[in-house]
Design a protein around this motif. Structure first.
Motif: not given
Length: 288
Positions: A142, A145-147, A150
């Motif tokens: 998480e 990926t820095k969605k 986050t």
């Protein structure tokens, strides 16, 4: 090589503008050399070692780390951390600000292993290793990926981790008391860390806590087995040992930094607590 000032590593060490950083332990010594030499960290550090070995030197303690262990280091502790080449795992650095954006900072301080000791080590069962490893690598994915959202998700993950560690923590002296009393003790210890250089009498802190000096002394004896005055002296001696071990400052300079008007009084206090003069203690540390 001793220095005149111990370097302070902030969360910015990791080249991040956020208040949380995560990475694998693999290659730790090469990636983060500042953490492998004596330093004071301005953030909480959680290291989860799955494989390999490591070494923690914190204040005057040396601790060998092995697989299936978790190490948690509080801020403002002078420490050195190294790992063997084959070490594998995950580490997390985070500030109180990161946690308090969602959870009240006082909640963070209610985790006893973050208030009672400078560091905590947990040896995990096989089942715990499996569960926490899965959670940690989910967190790391998480983080990398820095969605969307986050940071919110990472705070939730972190809260779960801290609760899991709190379930495993066994304090040196387990005493069940009313939460209000626990809060007073925790606030007292926090105030000592903030004001020990200028306030050395229990009455000063009793005023800050809006309680009597006698009551402060009573709850300190009941909860931690020490007088309120001894807790202040213990912290002063700890800070003195840090400065003697990791700086080349003179005894007079150290006495002044710790808030003593006369170096001779500092020497007397230190010798009474350790059975060594500050100079003798320094020589014993530099010789080891």
């Amino acid at each position: 090589m001793q220095a005149t000032k111990v370097p302070v590593c902030t969360i910015g060490l990791f080249n991040t503008s956020n208040d949380l950083w995560m990475d694998s332990i693999e290659g730790f010594n090469q990636k983060y050399p500042a953490l492998t030499t004596p330093h004071s960290n301005a953030f909480y550090l959680i290291l989860c070692l799955e494989e390999g070995e490591g070494m923690l030197v914190i204040d005057q303690d040396k601790l060998s780390l092995s697989a299936s262990q978790v190490l948690i280091v509080k801020p403002n502790c002078i420490n050195t951390i190294t790992f063997t080449a084959e070490a594998r795992g995950v580490f997390i650095g985070f500030t109180a600000d990161f946690f308090s954006l969602r959870y009240n900072t006082n909640v963070l301080h209610q985790f006893s292993y973050l208030t009672e000791v400078n560091y905590a080590v947990f040896t995990l069962s096989e089942k715990k290793v499996t569960n926490l490893t899965f959670l940690l690598w989910q967190m790391l994915e998480e983080f990398q990926t820095k969605k969307k959202a986050t940071q919110k998700i990472l705070r939730s993950y972190l809260n779960i981790l801290l609760i899991e560690f709190d379930r495993m923590y066994i304090p040196v002296q387990a005493v069940k008391v009313h939460n209000t009393v626990n809060d007073k003790i925790q606030r007292y210890q926090m105030l000592i860390e903030q004001h020990f250089k200028t306030h050395k009498m229990p009455s000063d802190y009793a005023d800050m806590l809006n309680i009597s000096t006698n009551y402060l002394n009573k709850i300190c004896r009941n909860i931690v087995g020490q007088t309120s005055g001894n807790l202040i002296k213990r912290h002063i001696i700890l800070e003195a040992k840090r400065l003697l071990s990791y700086t080349t400052n003179s005894i007079s300079e150290i006495a002044d930094e710790l808030g003593f008007e006369h170096p001779s009084y500092f020497v007397t206090i230190f010798k009474k607590a350790t059975n060594q003069t500050p100079e003798q203690f320094r020589k014993s540390q530099w010789a080891s």
